[in-house]
Every structure is written in structure tokens, then in C-alpha cells.
Design an enzyme around this catalytic site. Structure first.
Site, PDB file in Angstrom:
ATOM      1  N   LYS A 180      14.784  16.054 -16.128  1.00  0.00           N
ATOM      2  CA  LYS A 180      16.006  15.244 -16.033  1.00  0.00           C
ATOM      3  C   LYS A 180      15.823  14.223 -14.917  1.00  0.00           C
ATOM      4  O   LYS A 180      15.440  14.593 -13.790  1.00  0.00           O
ATOM      5  CB  LYS A 180      17.163  16.182 -15.712  1.00  0.00           C
ATOM      6  CG  LYS A 180      18.511  15.761 -16.219  1.00  0.00           C
ATOM      7  CD  LYS A 180      19.468  16.908 -15.923  1.00  0.00           C
ATOM      8  CE  LYS A 180      20.851  16.653 -16.365  1.00  0.00           C
ATOM      9  NZ  LYS A 180      21.762  17.673 -15.838  1.00  0.00           N
TER      10      LYS A 180
HETATM   11  C1  E4P Z   1      25.015  17.696 -17.328  1.00  0.00           C
HETATM   12  O1  E4P Z   1      23.827  17.637 -17.485  1.00  0.00           O
HETATM   13  C2  E4P Z   1      25.645  17.684 -16.008  1.00  0.00           C
HETATM   14  O2  E4P Z   1      24.926  18.572 -15.206  1.00  0.00           O
HETATM   15  C3  E4P Z   1      27.063  18.165 -16.039  1.00  0.00           C
HETATM   16  O3  E4P Z   1      27.592  18.135 -17.348  1.00  0.00           O
HETATM   17  C4  E4P Z   1      27.951  17.499 -15.036  1.00  0.00           C
HETATM   18  O4  E4P Z   1      29.260  17.987 -15.177  1.00  0.00           O
HETATM   19  P1  E4P Z   1      30.395  17.783 -14.054  1.00  0.00           P
HETATM   20  O5  E4P Z   1      30.831  16.358 -14.116  1.00  0.00           O
HETATM   21  O6  E4P Z   1      31.480  18.715 -14.482  1.00  0.00           O
HETATM   22  O7  E4P Z   1      29.754  18.149 -12.748  1.00  0.00           O
END
Ligand code: E4P
Length: 218
Positions: free
Chosen positions: A83
Site C-alpha cells: 500500500k
Molecule cells: C483502508 O485501507 C483504510 O485503512 C481505512 O479504510 C481508513 O478508514 P478510516 O477513515 O475509518 O480510518
């Protein structure tokens, strides 16, 4: 539609995998911090639970270190997806890793044109954050609709739309209606999807009537 679980909590992932709801897992530095565990160790354990892609996020911001981190993370298991944030260096790393055959999840996407750039850089997944846009009174789901439409206009783009920052069941229903390929859900939201008060009420009534018969199936 694929369901990814957005957590680094191994016990939760195991429980949801037994339900058949884990096509993959996403983590981020905040979720790893919350787990209180070493990143390489927790990613390796998650990769053993599910054969699906497990997103592990780089934490450097410069190209060289990000690339090295991405290659290290990919070395943990064959189902690691690296990522990277949607920055210039992140897109460059996406292109380099994708051309080596590593699936890359480009994260922190907040605009349709950012998603187009990630697809051109060879991303396997683009992660638009719907909840964080809603928090600013901007329509997160409109971003998903726009990206789905743009990708459909150019069928040679193979990047999958991974709806992230999902906060509640309505996000999930809307993402599915729009035809998003994947949504990554906190475990609590997956459990919310199961529940409906009419299911509970109906089951109570069936069981009360069944009790009156005095029968048992076994
Ligand atoms: C996805 O890859 C992210 O880690 C995640 O959905 C972020 O979510 P949040 O905005 O609730 O922290």
C-alpha cells in the site's frame, strides 16, 4: 463483490474468515499501531489466515525508501499487496512495484483524477476514502460513482475500486449498487450488515411457536 476486512486484529480476522467474509485484509500504520504488535509479525500472521491480498502500507515518503519498504513487505508473504499513499513518490513506487508483478494498493485517494493517475501507474487497487469525505460534508459516494464511471470508460484499466473508510451499512449498500469491486470494512460494520430487527423478531416468533409443538428436530 469482494469483502476485505480493515483491521490488524488477528482474532477478528480469524472469526470473520470462518463466516466466509474475508476475501482480503487491509491495514494501515494506525491499525498496526492499535494492534500493539510488530508490523512484519502481524502481517505474516494475517497472510497465513487468508490467501487473499493483505495490504501492508509503507511509511517512508521518499521514493527510494518507499520502494525498499515495499519490497521488504512483499517479501513477507506472496499474498502481500503493498500500500502506498497517493503522492508523486507513491505513484512512482506503484509503477516500479507493479512492473515487478507486485500488486499495489494506492491509498488516501480523494478525487477521481487521482484515481485515474493510480490506474495509469498500474495500481491493482485504488482506495477512495468515503467516510473521511463525508466527515467534511463532501459526498464520499459520489467519488465512488465518478471513479467507477471513469474506469468503465477505459476498459483497458484493470485497477479495482476498493471502497475504504467505510463507516456504516449504507456505505456498503451504495458501494455495491455502484458496482465497486471491493469494500474494506471494519469488523463492527460487517457485523452490523448481518443484523436486522425484523430478522430477530421473526426468529423469536418462530421459536415461540415451535416450543408450543413440544417437538425437537434431533
Ligand atoms: C483502508 O485501507 C483504510 O485503512 C481505512 O479504510 C481508513 O478508514 P478510516 O477513515 O475509518 O480510518
Amino acid at each position: 463483490m469482494k469483502f476485505f476486512v480493515d483491521t490488524a486484529d488477528v482474532a477478528e480476522i480469524r472469526a470473520l474468515a470462518e463466516l466466509g467474509m474475508v476475501d482480503g485484509v487491509t491495514t494501515n500504520p494506525s491499525l498496526i499501531a492499535k494492534s500493539g504488535r510488530k508490523m512484519a509479525e502481524v502481517i505474516a500472521e494475517i497472510c497465513d489466515i487468508t490467501p487473499g491480498p493483505v495490504s501492508a502500507e509503507v511509511t517512508a515518503t521518499d521514493y527510494e525508501t518507499m520502494l525498499a519498504e515495499g519490497q521488504f513487505l512483499r517479501g513477507i508473504a506472496s499474498n502481500v499487496a503493498v500500500k502506498v499513499p497517493l503522492t508523486e513518490a507513491g505513484l512512482r513506487v506503484c509503477k516500479a512495484l507493479s512492473s515487478e508483478g507486485t500488486p499495489v494498493n494506492v491509498t488516501l485517494c480523494f478525487s477521481p483524477v487521482q484515481a485515474l493517475l493510480a490506474a495509469k501507474a498500474g495500481a491493482a487497487y485504488i482506495s477512495p476514502f468515503v467516510g473521511r469525505l463525508d466527515d467534511l460534508a463532501q459526498d464520499g459516494m459520489q467519488l465512488i460513482a465518478d471513479i467507477v464511471q471513469i474506469y468503465r470508460n477505459y476498459p483497458h484499466l484493470t485497477t479495482e475500486v476498493l471502497v475504504a473508510s467505510v463507516r456504516h451499512p449504507l456505505h456498503m449498500a451504495q458501494a455495491a449498487k455502484l458496482g465497486a469491486h471491493v469494500a474494506t470494512l471494519p469488523p463492527a460494520v460487517i457485523r452490523q450488515l448481518i443484523k436486522h430487527p425484523l430478522t430477530d423478531r421473526g426468529l423469536d416468533a418462530f421459536l415461540a411457536d415451535w416450543k408450543k409443538t413440544g417437538q425437537s428436530i434431533l
